[in-house]
Design a protein around this motif. Sequence first.
Motif, PDB file in Angstrom:
ATOM      1  N   ARG A  99      35.747  32.878  41.417  1.00 39.42           N
ATOM      2  CA  ARG A  99      35.577  34.057  42.546  1.00 39.42           C
ATOM      3  C   ARG A  99      36.506  33.160  43.791  1.00 39.42           C
ATOM      4  O   ARG A  99      35.815  33.438  44.250  1.00 39.42           O
ATOM      5  CB  ARG A  99      35.390  35.370  42.023  1.00 39.42           C
ATOM      6  CG  ARG A  99      35.328  35.693  40.963  1.00 39.42           C
ATOM      7  CD  ARG A  99      34.394  37.190  40.901  1.00 39.42           C
ATOM      8  NE  ARG A  99      35.345  37.985  41.119  1.00 39.42           N
ATOM      9  CZ  ARG A  99      36.280  38.529  40.424  1.00 39.42           C
ATOM     10  NH1 ARG A  99      36.259  38.552  39.064  1.00 39.42           N
ATOM     11  NH2 ARG A  99      36.510  39.921  40.762  1.00 39.42           N
ATOM     12  N   LEU A 112      41.578  35.401  43.978  1.00 38.25           N
ATOM     13  CA  LEU A 112      42.366  35.374  42.921  1.00 38.25           C
ATOM     14  C   LEU A 112      41.380  34.878  41.959  1.00 38.25           C
ATOM     15  O   LEU A 112      40.267  34.483  42.090  1.00 38.25           O
ATOM     16  CB  LEU A 112      42.942  33.200  43.123  1.00 38.25           C
ATOM     17  CG  LEU A 112      44.086  33.437  43.642  1.00 38.25           C
ATOM     18  CD1 LEU A 112      44.389  31.698  44.146  1.00 38.25           C
ATOM     19  CD2 LEU A 112      44.887  34.118  43.085  1.00 38.25           C
ATOM     20  N   ARG A 130      39.760  30.513  36.352  1.00 36.44           N
ATOM     21  CA  ARG A 130      38.562  29.904  34.577  1.00 36.44           C
ATOM     22  C   ARG A 130      39.129  28.427  34.513  1.00 36.44           C
ATOM     23  O   ARG A 130      40.340  28.025  34.309  1.00 36.44           O
ATOM     24  CB  ARG A 130      38.907  30.807  33.906  1.00 36.44           C
ATOM     25  CG  ARG A 130      37.811  30.724  32.709  1.00 36.44           C
ATOM     26  CD  ARG A 130      38.194  32.049  32.034  1.00 36.44           C
ATOM     27  NE  ARG A 130      37.911  33.143  32.741  1.00 36.44           N
ATOM     28  CZ  ARG A 130      37.378  34.008  31.822  1.00 36.44           C
ATOM     29  NH1 ARG A 130      37.764  34.826  30.367  1.00 36.44           N
ATOM     30  NH2 ARG A 130      37.165  35.237  32.590  1.00 36.44           N
ATOM     31  N   GLU A 159      33.680  30.741  35.688  1.00 34.70           N
ATOM     32  CA  GLU A 159      34.596  30.871  36.394  1.00 34.70           C
ATOM     33  C   GLU A 159      34.533  30.754  38.238  1.00 34.70           C
ATOM     34  O   GLU A 159      33.921  31.475  38.724  1.00 34.70           O
ATOM     35  CB  GLU A 159      34.774  32.875  36.141  1.00 34.70           C
ATOM     36  CG  GLU A 159      36.212  33.491  36.750  1.00 34.70           C
ATOM     37  CD  GLU A 159      35.793  35.115  36.426  1.00 34.70           C
ATOM     38  OE1 GLU A 159      36.360  35.229  35.672  1.00 34.70           O
ATOM     39  OE2 GLU A 159      34.412  36.001  37.074  1.00 34.70           O
ATOM     40  N   ARG A 219      42.744  29.822  32.664  1.00 36.84           N
ATOM     41  CA  ARG A 219      43.563  31.212  32.994  1.00 36.84           C
ATOM     42  C   ARG A 219      43.893  30.976  34.941  1.00 36.84           C
ATOM     43  O   ARG A 219      42.444  30.926  35.690  1.00 36.84           O
ATOM     44  CB  ARG A 219      43.055  32.291  32.753  1.00 36.84           C
ATOM     45  CG  ARG A 219      43.917  33.484  33.240  1.00 36.84           C
ATOM     46  CD  ARG A 219      42.886  34.708  32.197  1.00 36.84           C
ATOM     47  NE  ARG A 219      41.999  35.196  32.662  1.00 36.84           N
ATOM     48  CZ  ARG A 219      41.860  36.086  32.150  1.00 36.84           C
ATOM     49  NH1 ARG A 219      42.488  36.976  31.286  1.00 36.84           N
ATOM     50  NH2 ARG A 219      40.394  36.197  32.963  1.00 36.84           N
ATOM     51  N   LEU A 220      44.524  31.405  35.235  1.00 36.26           N
ATOM     52  CA  LEU A 220      44.510  32.101  37.267  1.00 36.26           C
ATOM     53  C   LEU A 220      45.567  32.745  37.591  1.00 36.26           C
ATOM     54  O   LEU A 220      46.513  33.282  36.447  1.00 36.26           O
ATOM     55  CB  LEU A 220      45.611  30.266  37.633  1.00 36.26           C
ATOM     56  CG  LEU A 220      45.595  30.729  39.209  1.00 36.26           C
ATOM     57  CD1 LEU A 220      44.517  30.554  40.092  1.00 36.26           C
ATOM     58  CD2 LEU A 220      46.811  29.731  39.896  1.00 36.26           C
ATOM     59  N   ARG A 221      44.034  33.783  37.496  1.00 37.56           N
ATOM     60  CA  ARG A 221      45.047  35.159  37.652  1.00 37.56           C
ATOM     61  C   ARG A 221      44.994  36.087  38.945  1.00 37.56           C
ATOM     62  O   ARG A 221      43.893  35.972  39.627  1.00 37.56           O
ATOM     63  CB  ARG A 221      43.943  36.177  36.669  1.00 37.56           C
ATOM     64  CG  ARG A 221      43.794  37.741  36.642  1.00 37.56           C
ATOM     65  CD  ARG A 221      43.201  38.573  35.541  1.00 37.56           C
ATOM     66  NE  ARG A 221      41.615  37.933  35.766  1.00 37.56           N
ATOM     67  CZ  ARG A 221      40.771  39.116  36.127  1.00 37.56           C
ATOM     68  NH1 ARG A 221      41.473  39.970  37.276  1.00 37.56           N
ATOM     69  NH2 ARG A 221      40.056  38.851  36.168  1.00 37.56           N
ATOM     70  N   PRO A 222      46.287  36.502  39.471  1.00 35.92           N
ATOM     71  CA  PRO A 222      45.749  36.840  41.117  1.00 35.92           C
ATOM     72  C   PRO A 222      44.839  38.569  40.559  1.00 35.92           C
ATOM     73  O   PRO A 222      45.068  39.588  40.039  1.00 35.92           O
ATOM     74  CB  PRO A 222      47.231  37.419  41.196  1.00 35.92           C
ATOM     75  CG  PRO A 222      47.993  36.066  40.501  1.00 35.92           C
ATOM     76  CD  PRO A 222      47.017  36.489  39.513  1.00 35.92           C
ATOM     77  N   THR A 223      44.407  38.393  41.346  1.00 38.36           N
ATOM     78  CA  THR A 223      44.116  40.006  41.792  1.00 38.36           C
ATOM     79  C   THR A 223      44.198  40.245  43.067  1.00 38.36           C
ATOM     80  O   THR A 223      44.593  39.741  44.218  1.00 38.36           O
ATOM     81  CB  THR A 223      42.102  40.253  41.740  1.00 38.36           C
ATOM     82  OG1 THR A 223      41.682  39.127  42.610  1.00 38.36           O
ATOM     83  CG2 THR A 223      41.847  39.621  40.630  1.00 38.36           C
TER      84      THR A 223
END
Length: 451
Positions: free
Chosen positions: A133, A89, A92, A131, A81-85
Amino acid sequence: MTWLMVALVLVVAAAGLLRWRRPAWYWLTFGVTFAVVRVLVRYGSVMDACGLTVPPSRWRLTLARVANRPVPESRPPRILRLRPTRTGLVLRLKLRPGQDAFDIAAASDRLRHSFAMYGVTSRELRSGVVELRMTGYDVLKRVQMPAKTDTAPMRVPVALREDGSVHYRDYRAIPHALTLGATESGKSVYQRNLVAGLAPMDVALVGIDCKQGVELYPLARRFSALAVAPDTAAELLDALVNHMEGVYQLIRAEQRITADVPDAEIAAGIWDLPDHLRPVPIVVLVDEVAELALFATKDEEKRRDRIITALARLAQLGRAAGIYLEICGQRFGSELGKGITMLRAQLTGRTAHRVNDESSANMAFGDIAPDAVLAAIQIPADMRGLAIAGDSTGGWHRIRAPHTSLRQAVNTCNRHADRTPYLPELAAFRPLLPGIPAAPVPLSKAAPATA
């Protein structure tokens, strides 16, 4: 075509201005898109250059040989998974056979340069899953706490970590903590954030501020008890010990040890009691612990031993009774006398702001996280509020609390002054100020207390 070029120049200029003056806005508008593209395009080559790939398995080599195909390439960890915050980023990864989470952690600095990110930290979620971060800018330079935080009873968001996540002070997970820091290091601001975060909760605040109350007395409307001198502090701590013994008697009376009660329902602390019987938890804030341990005469030495003994008893036995210690000071070493190191061993949480020497950092982390000692002594003087937070597990993080002025903290405490519990054992130490509600909040819902 001219208008297109003008628009492009304006966009580039706006992006450059945002990146310089408002890095958070730049990240949300332009940076996150560029970062996602960089990571996806460079991922395979970066992992190969960092030595984070594994050679093809035997069955793949055999299959390629039978099919007369080229030898398959080495494979990097698989992206789950690649999730922007709002700050970076979250990547995972699923590790390949033969890889270890330590390999990813050791290469975090190389990954930071390769992906052009400000910081990269890694943690192992479970076996084979890591993960990453990544932060797109320096989130600790201008701290902005997220609008929504994962609050819970006795869990206070007090600072921001360098990876963009929120640092919580969870009293049920880490009952007692030590906060060290030199003068003008941001220790008082950290304490104000704690008090402001605890003010809206169902908790009693007890303060010991031997600097004549200059730090905690302005917040007194939210405190159930406050001592501003060592003599008063000794009496207050003795009263807390008596209160702790009374709470243990309540737990013992309601322990429900019978043959028809499942083991999971047997009470061993206040959080196992029913809501209508549970006493209010207490957080004890000591502003400068050295003032309680120093002495010049025989009488003061007796008082000092009495204070340290009471603090050690509260640290050893107070958790189940709902009493939590938050001890602050500039130094907390053996030079303060006998019993100090025993007390320090009971303080699981450790936070060190800028310190004046390496020995002060060793007092905080030397026995639990030696790597954090070097990080603590490298905090620059112009970064007030920057601190290293760790616990007995050996893990540590760089954190920085948002600036909270004394006026803001006072307003928060005054707004929630009606939530200040009344504890009969500590009634003699309750600060008398105009505007305190006349009707006290009872100690527990079962037996309303009377003033």
